[in-house]
Design a protein around this motif. Structure first.
Motif, short mmCIF file in Angstrom:
data_model
loop_
_atom_site.label_atom_id
_atom_site.label_comp_id
_atom_site.label_asym_id
_atom_site.label_seq_id
_atom_site.Cartn_x
_atom_site.Cartn_y
_atom_site.Cartn_z
N GLU A 230 0.87 -1.18 0.00
CA GLU A 230 0.00 0.00 0.00
C GLU A 230 0.90 1.23 0.00
OE1 GLU A 230 -1.56 3.19 0.47
OE2 GLU A 230 -1.35 2.71 2.60
N PRO A 235 -7.20 6.64 3.53
CA PRO A 235 -8.08 5.75 4.27
C PRO A 235 -8.91 4.87 3.33
CG PRO A 235 -8.11 7.92 5.26
CD PRO A 235 -7.32 8.05 3.99
N CYS A 257 -0.12 8.23 5.88
CA CYS A 257 -1.50 8.66 6.16
C CYS A 257 -1.58 9.14 7.60
CB CYS A 257 -2.47 7.51 5.92
SG CYS A 257 -4.20 7.97 6.13
N GLU A 261 -8.02 5.43 10.09
CA GLU A 261 -8.36 4.33 9.19
C GLU A 261 -9.32 3.39 9.93
OE1 GLU A 261 -9.09 2.85 6.51
OE2 GLU A 261 -7.10 2.51 5.62
N THR A 262 -10.31 2.87 9.24
CA THR A 262 -11.28 1.97 9.85
C THR A 262 -11.36 0.69 9.05
OG1 THR A 262 -12.60 3.83 10.66
CG2 THR A 262 -13.67 1.68 10.58
#
Length: 335
Positions: A230, A235, A257, A261-262
């Motif tokens: 990645e 996100p 980032c 993030e979820t």
């Protein structure tokens, strides 16, 4: 000297005349030959998490000529051409001696490359061979970051690799992944601006399919990826990567980032996915990136799409905050 100066968060950079740097003990002054504009530089001007002060001169991907020596300099002399490892450290602790200055207690990130001159520590300077240009010296750092990610993945020959993001780091990962024997290297992005460049760097396929990113990657790879890198830092991409990797595969997170993030941990847990973060690089990896350029490899040099003057930096910098056809833009501070 002339330099491009940070004016504060969300403000446009400006070209100013500021004091020339002077070297302290163990330091040298470089006439900057080339400096890359990095994605993290863009973040620094927009996100308070980085703590960059107004008046700072950005730029950590740079190479130059030694023009002044401080006291205690033992290895370098005036006229030497060097690339700068942009991580200041003590040079003596176990982390430094192991080639990992990023984990030194006195670690500090180097800046200053957006100016005609910059000061740095002698122990951060890596001599450039005669075969390497100033432009080469300025792209070693992103290549080293990419190499570190591939090393952290513990990639094996024959692995099927998926790379999310076709920026300089993603393309650098494509280069190293292919060099280390990946059977397939698929780069996935939201547009095809860098498709030709990705293929030059080692990608075996390039996909743009926002309607079904998971399915598109699986079709290109002929199954789930062994490793997903990645390289964007947006996100939503970590959970996407978890879907795209095989059972007991590896997801390497290189994207920078600072937003929350979820994702549902059970999805990763149920596949026993290894989530591996990757930051910075080892000194040995920095030198390996230089060796790749010294060997005459043309692929890494494909990262560079433009070289601009100091006067052009403020406008170009603003344009890079949006997706463009540019990849790695270099600054030539002295023309």
């Amino acid at each position: 000297m002339r330099a491009v100066v940070h004016q504060g968060l969300h403000q446009k950079l400006s070209v100013e005349t500021i004091a020339d740097p002077t070297p302290g003990v163990g330091e040298v002054v470089l006439s900057v030959g080339r400096c890359g504009i990095c994605g993290s530089d863009l973040h620094m001007t927009e996100d308070p998490a980085f703590g960059v002060d107004k008046g700072a001169v950005l730029g950590h991907e740079f190479a130059g000529e030694v023009v002044a020596l401080g006291k205690g300099i033992e290895r370098l002399k005036k006229g030497d051409l060097v690339s700068v490892v942009p991580i200041a450290s003590c040079g003596k602790c176990p982390s430094c001696l192991a080639g990992e200055p990023a984990w030194c207690e006195k670690m500090n990130l180097q800046g200053g490359g957006y100016g005609e001159f910059a000061v740095t520590n002698e122990n951060q300077c890596v001599m450039l061979p005669k075969s390497a240009s100033m432009a080469d010296g300025a792209i070693i750092e992103p290549l080293a970051v990419a190499l570190h990610g591939v090393m952290m993945a513990e990639q094996k020959p024959g692995d099927k690799v998926l790379i999310l993001g076709a920026g300089p780091i993603g393309l650098g990962v494509a280069y190293w992944a292919r060099k280390f024997g990946a059977s397939k290297v698929v780069v996935q992005d939201i547009n095809n601006y860098q498709e030709t460049r990705a293929r030059q760097m080692g990608a075996t396929d390039f996909i743009v399919d926002m309607s079904d990113p998971v399915g598109a990657a699986e079709r290109a790879l002929g199954g789930k990826a062994d490793i997903v890198y990645e390289c964007v830092g947006v996100p939503g991409l970590i959970p996407q990567a978890v879907e795209q990797v095989r059972i007991k595969g590896t997801v390497v997170i290189l994207g920078l980032c600072t937003r929350p993030e979820t994702f549902v941990p059970f999805v990763a847990l149920s596949k026993e996915v290894r989530l591996q973060t990757s930051a910075f690089f080892k000194r040995q990896e920095y030198e390996a990136a230089l060796d790749a350029l010294d060997s005459g490899a043309a692929e890494p040099r494909a990262l560079v799409t433009d070289t601009i003057s100091l006067d052009a930096v403020p406008d170009v910098f603003e344009s890079l905050k949006k997706r463009t056809h540019q990849c790695k833009v270099l600054i030539a501070p002295r023309g």
